[in-house]
Design a protein around this motif. Sequence first.
Motif, PDB file in Angstrom:
ATOM      1  N   VAL A 442      30.956  16.274  50.481  1.00 23.82           N
ATOM      2  CA  VAL A 442      30.163  17.220  49.949  1.00 23.82           C
ATOM      3  C   VAL A 442      29.440  18.035  51.072  1.00 23.82           C
ATOM      4  O   VAL A 442      28.746  17.467  51.970  1.00 23.82           O
ATOM      5  CB  VAL A 442      29.062  16.671  49.185  1.00 23.82           C
ATOM      6  CG1 VAL A 442      28.309  17.901  48.141  1.00 23.82           C
ATOM      7  CG2 VAL A 442      29.809  15.869  47.790  1.00 23.82           C
ATOM      8  N   GLU A 443      29.632  19.422  51.384  1.00 20.14           N
ATOM      9  CA  GLU A 443      29.084  20.109  52.096  1.00 20.14           C
ATOM     10  C   GLU A 443      27.909  20.787  51.708  1.00 20.14           C
ATOM     11  O   GLU A 443      27.572  20.888  50.567  1.00 20.14           O
ATOM     12  CB  GLU A 443      30.019  21.075  52.861  1.00 20.14           C
ATOM     13  CG  GLU A 443      31.545  20.165  53.763  1.00 20.14           C
ATOM     14  CD  GLU A 443      32.453  21.153  54.089  1.00 20.14           C
ATOM     15  OE1 GLU A 443      32.442  21.306  55.381  1.00 20.14           O
ATOM     16  OE2 GLU A 443      33.115  21.712  53.477  1.00 20.14           O
ATOM     17  N   GLN A 444      27.311  21.687  52.820  1.00 20.66           N
ATOM     18  CA  GLN A 444      26.182  22.571  52.449  1.00 20.66           C
ATOM     19  C   GLN A 444      26.436  23.558  51.232  1.00 20.66           C
ATOM     20  O   GLN A 444      25.691  23.838  50.572  1.00 20.66           O
ATOM     21  CB  GLN A 444      25.723  23.258  53.764  1.00 20.66           C
ATOM     22  CG  GLN A 444      24.916  22.303  54.737  1.00 20.66           C
ATOM     23  CD  GLN A 444      24.393  22.799  55.753  1.00 20.66           C
ATOM     24  OE1 GLN A 444      23.895  24.168  55.603  1.00 20.66           O
ATOM     25  NE2 GLN A 444      24.244  22.274  56.885  1.00 20.66           N
ATOM     26  N   SER A 445      27.642  24.136  51.379  1.00 23.71           N
ATOM     27  CA  SER A 445      28.143  25.098  50.472  1.00 23.71           C
ATOM     28  C   SER A 445      29.515  24.868  50.021  1.00 23.71           C
ATOM     29  O   SER A 445      30.318  24.111  50.400  1.00 23.71           O
ATOM     30  CB  SER A 445      27.978  26.631  51.222  1.00 23.71           C
ATOM     31  OG  SER A 445      28.932  26.658  52.259  1.00 23.71           O
ATOM     32  N   PHE A 446      29.564  25.226  48.727  1.00 25.80           N
ATOM     33  CA  PHE A 446      30.838  25.152  47.958  1.00 25.80           C
ATOM     34  C   PHE A 446      32.287  26.128  48.395  1.00 25.80           C
ATOM     35  O   PHE A 446      31.834  27.147  48.710  1.00 25.80           O
ATOM     36  CB  PHE A 446      30.775  25.316  46.684  1.00 25.80           C
ATOM     37  CG  PHE A 446      32.267  24.874  45.762  1.00 25.80           C
ATOM     38  CD1 PHE A 446      32.200  23.607  45.590  1.00 25.80           C
ATOM     39  CD2 PHE A 446      32.970  25.950  45.325  1.00 25.80           C
ATOM     40  CE1 PHE A 446      33.595  23.321  44.684  1.00 25.80           C
ATOM     41  CE2 PHE A 446      34.216  25.555  44.711  1.00 25.80           C
ATOM     42  CZ  PHE A 446      34.268  24.316  44.500  1.00 25.80           C
ATOM     43  N   LYS A 447      33.222  25.337  49.004  1.00 24.39           N
ATOM     44  CA  LYS A 447      34.350  26.206  49.553  1.00 24.39           C
ATOM     45  C   LYS A 447      35.462  26.576  48.225  1.00 24.39           C
ATOM     46  O   LYS A 447      36.005  25.706  47.864  1.00 24.39           O
ATOM     47  CB  LYS A 447      35.180  25.492  50.645  1.00 24.39           C
ATOM     48  CG  LYS A 447      34.120  25.004  51.750  1.00 24.39           C
ATOM     49  CD  LYS A 447      33.733  26.460  52.573  1.00 24.39           C
ATOM     50  CE  LYS A 447      33.130  26.106  53.793  1.00 24.39           C
ATOM     51  NZ  LYS A 447      31.796  25.351  53.696  1.00 24.39           N
ATOM     52  N   ARG A 448      35.320  27.657  47.690  1.00 21.23           N
ATOM     53  CA  ARG A 448      35.938  28.159  46.433  1.00 21.23           C
ATOM     54  C   ARG A 448      37.417  28.235  46.797  1.00 21.23           C
ATOM     55  O   ARG A 448      37.894  28.962  47.831  1.00 21.23           O
ATOM     56  CB  ARG A 448      35.323  29.293  45.949  1.00 21.23           C
ATOM     57  CG  ARG A 448      36.161  29.391  44.596  1.00 21.23           C
ATOM     58  CD  ARG A 448      35.323  30.359  43.870  1.00 21.23           C
ATOM     59  NE  ARG A 448      35.146  31.687  44.357  1.00 21.23           N
ATOM     60  CZ  ARG A 448      36.063  32.614  44.471  1.00 21.23           C
ATOM     61  NH1 ARG A 448      37.048  32.705  43.609  1.00 21.23           N
ATOM     62  NH2 ARG A 448      35.877  33.875  44.993  1.00 21.23           N
ATOM     63  N   VAL A 449      38.423  28.018  46.148  1.00 20.37           N
ATOM     64  CA  VAL A 449      39.975  28.152  46.229  1.00 20.37           C
ATOM     65  C   VAL A 449      40.332  29.284  45.185  1.00 20.37           C
ATOM     66  O   VAL A 449      39.600  29.023  44.236  1.00 20.37           O
ATOM     67  CB  VAL A 449      40.763  26.865  46.170  1.00 20.37           C
ATOM     68  CG1 VAL A 449      40.352  26.071  47.524  1.00 20.37           C
ATOM     69  CG2 VAL A 449      40.458  26.317  45.286  1.00 20.37           C
ATOM     70  N   LEU A 506      29.390  21.389  41.301  1.00 21.22           N
ATOM     71  CA  LEU A 506      30.855  21.146  41.215  1.00 21.22           C
ATOM     72  C   LEU A 506      31.429  20.758  42.417  1.00 21.22           C
ATOM     73  O   LEU A 506      32.511  20.141  42.429  1.00 21.22           O
ATOM     74  CB  LEU A 506      31.495  22.730  41.239  1.00 21.22           C
ATOM     75  CG  LEU A 506      32.628  23.121  40.872  1.00 21.22           C
ATOM     76  CD1 LEU A 506      33.437  22.363  39.394  1.00 21.22           C
ATOM     77  CD2 LEU A 506      32.932  24.566  41.017  1.00 21.22           C
ATOM     78  N   SER A 507      30.797  20.845  43.517  1.00 20.73           N
ATOM     79  CA  SER A 507      31.330  20.184  45.007  1.00 20.73           C
ATOM     80  C   SER A 507      31.112  18.806  44.485  1.00 20.73           C
ATOM     81  O   SER A 507      32.415  18.062  45.290  1.00 20.73           O
ATOM     82  CB  SER A 507      30.551  20.716  46.060  1.00 20.73           C
ATOM     83  OG  SER A 507      30.833  20.178  47.122  1.00 20.73           O
ATOM     84  N   ILE A 508      30.190  18.029  44.153  1.00 24.81           N
ATOM     85  CA  ILE A 508      30.176  16.714  43.555  1.00 24.81           C
ATOM     86  C   ILE A 508      31.117  16.053  42.905  1.00 24.81           C
ATOM     87  O   ILE A 508      31.946  15.182  43.105  1.00 24.81           O
ATOM     88  CB  ILE A 508      28.747  16.131  43.145  1.00 24.81           C
ATOM     89  CG1 ILE A 508      27.499  16.579  44.154  1.00 24.81           C
ATOM     90  CG2 ILE A 508      28.817  14.819  42.928  1.00 24.81           C
ATOM     91  CD1 ILE A 508      26.205  16.358  43.675  1.00 24.81           C
ATOM     92  N   ALA A 509      31.598  17.102  41.808  1.00 20.01           N
ATOM     93  CA  ALA A 509      32.700  16.487  40.877  1.00 20.01           C
ATOM     94  C   ALA A 509      33.753  16.921  41.628  1.00 20.01           C
ATOM     95  O   ALA A 509      35.027  15.954  41.483  1.00 20.01           O
ATOM     96  CB  ALA A 509      32.556  17.595  39.774  1.00 20.01           C
ATOM     97  N   ARG A 510      34.314  17.626  42.534  1.00 15.48           N
ATOM     98  CA  ARG A 510      35.493  17.794  43.419  1.00 15.48           C
ATOM     99  C   ARG A 510      35.513  16.514  44.201  1.00 15.48           C
ATOM    100  O   ARG A 510      36.486  15.854  44.546  1.00 15.48           O
ATOM    101  CB  ARG A 510      35.257  19.022  44.120  1.00 15.48           C
ATOM    102  CG  ARG A 510      36.542  18.873  45.249  1.00 15.48           C
ATOM    103  CD  ARG A 510      36.588  20.090  45.931  1.00 15.48           C
ATOM    104  NE  ARG A 510      36.743  21.666  45.660  1.00 15.48           N
ATOM    105  CZ  ARG A 510      36.469  22.485  46.068  1.00 15.48           C
ATOM    106  NH1 ARG A 510      36.223  22.589  47.685  1.00 15.48           N
ATOM    107  NH2 ARG A 510      36.985  23.724  45.483  1.00 15.48           N
TER     108      ARG A 510
END
Length: 568
Positions: A442-449, A506-510
Motif C-alpha cells: 500500500v503506497e501513499q497514493s492509489f495507482k489507478r488502472v 481501495l488500495s488496502i483491498a487491492r
Amino acid sequence: MRERLKKTMPSKAHHEILTAVGSICTQNLLLPIALVITVVGAVVTALVPPLILEKIVDGLTAGNLMPIAQAFSYFGVVALAGLLESTRESLLIVFGQKLTHGLRSQMCEKLSHLSADMLSKMDAGTIASRFVGDVDTLETLFTSGIISMFADACTMIGIYAVLWQKNRGLAITLLAILPLIALFTRHVQKKMLAAQMDSRKAAARTSGLVPEAIHCIRMIHVFGKEGFMRKRYDRTLQEGYAAMERTNFYDALYSPVILITDALVTGIVMLLSASSGPEVRMFFGMSVGTAVAVISYISRIFSPIESIGMEIQTIQEALAGAKRVGEFLELPTRLETSVEAGEKVMTELGKANAGTASPVACISLEDVSFGYEEEKMVLEHLSFEIKTGEQVTMTGRTGAGKSTIFKLLLGLYRPQKGCVKIYGQDAYLLPDSIRRRLFGCVEQSFKRVPGTVLEQITLSDPTISREDAVEAAKLAGLHEVIAGMEQGYDTPCTDALFSQGQWQLLSIARAVAAKPSILLLDEITANLDVGTEQEVLYALRRAGENRTVVSISHRLYEKMGGRELVIG
C-alpha cells in the motif's frame, strides 16, 4: 539493405531488429515469397511493352498495317503489369500489418521484462515514441522501403540489359553517369540520416514534456512557471523544425537534379542518333521504333533513382526508427528468477502458517549496501530480521532509505553488497507469481488502472475471484460504498469516484485480495486528515491480523504499536 543497416546501427541493435523481422517473416513465410514473386513479375512485365511498341512503330513506318495480335498483346501485358503491381501493394499492406503487430508484441514482451532500475531511467515519452512512431517508420523500411529498392534495382538491371542490346552507345553513356548519380544519392542519404536522427530525438523530448507538464500542472500554476515550460517546449519544437528543414532541403534538391539529368541524356542521345557520322551512328544509330522504346527506357531507368531520392526522407526516418527500436530490444532484462527459490519460500511459509517452529526469519537483511548510483549509496551495512507475524514500523529521516528497503524486499533491485532474503531465499530470485502471494503493498497514493472497480482490486489476476475481491473490500471497510453504486463492482473507475481516504481503502483491498502473508505500508496516512486517518488505521488493523506488517511512518508506530526499527 542489410549492409546499410549494419553501417547505420550499432551491431547489437541491428542484430535485434534483423532477428525480430526474421522471426516474423518465418512465421508468415508464404507472404514474403508471394511478395518477391509479384515484384519480379511486375518488373519483367513492365519491360515488355516498349519492345512490343518498337515492333509496331517500325512496322508502321515501313508502311505495314498494324497486326491486331500485337495491339492486343501490348494492352494485355500492360494490364498484367498493373495487376501484378496492385497485388504487390495489397500484399505489402498485409505484410506491414503483420510486421507492426509482431514488433509491438515483441516490444511489449521486452518491456515487461525490463528491470525497475532500467525503467526508472527512461521517460514515458521516449518509450511511447518507440512503440508508436518508430515502429510505424520501421514498417515503412521493411515493406515499401526495401521492396521498392529491390524492385527499382531489378528494373534498372533489366532496362540496362535491354539498352545494351538496342543501343550500345547509350548503355556506355549511362554506365558513366549512373556512378555519379549514385555518389550524389549517397551524399544526400548521409545528410538526411543525421537530420532524421536529430528529428526523432527532438520528437521524443517533446513527447516527454507533455505528460510532465500535465503531471506537474498545479505546481506550474502555483509558482507561475508557465513561461518557463513554454520556453522549454518551444526550444524542443525548434530543434525538431530545424532538423526537418535540413531533410526538406535535401529532399527538394535531389529530385530536380535527377529530372534534369534525365532530360539531358535523352536529348544528347537523340542528337547523336541523328548524326551523319558513321562512327557515331554505329554506336547511337537506331530505327524510329527503337528510338521510341529507348526514350521510354531512359525515363524508366532514371525513374527508380528519382523514386529512391523522393523516398530518402522516409527511408532515413525509418532507419533512425529502426536504430531506436533495436536499441530498445537490446536493453538488458532483469535477472532470471528461480522456481526452486519460490518453492522453498512457499514451503517455509506453510510451516509458519501451520505453527511449526522454523529457524528461518520471515525477512532478513544481511550487511546490505545499496545505491541507485554507484558513487552514492543509500544504504550501507544494514542488517535486521523480522519474524513471521511481527508488526514493525521503520522510522528515520527523509532519504534514509526506508522506501528503498521496500523495493529491495519486493525484488525490484538487487543490493550491491549483502543479501535481502525472504524466508531464507534472495528476494530478487522469487518469481512474480510468488511475490503476488507473498506481498501486499500500500503506497501513499492509489495507482489507478483502466477498468472497473473490480479490476482495480484484482488487477485482472485470474487467480483472484470476485468473491475474493468482495471479501477484501469488506475487510477494508469499502464494500457498502461500492455496493451502493448503480453498477456495484462493475462501475467504471474514474478519478472522481472516491474520496482520497476511500482510494486508500481501495488500495488496502487491492493489497489483501491475493491473501498475502506480508503487508508493506509506505506512508499511507501522510496525505490524510485526522478523521480519515482513523478510518484507514481501523481498516489496517483488520487487514494486518495474522500477517507480517512492515510500515513506514512514525505516526503509524505511535497509533499501531509493534516494534520500531530506526533506519539511518
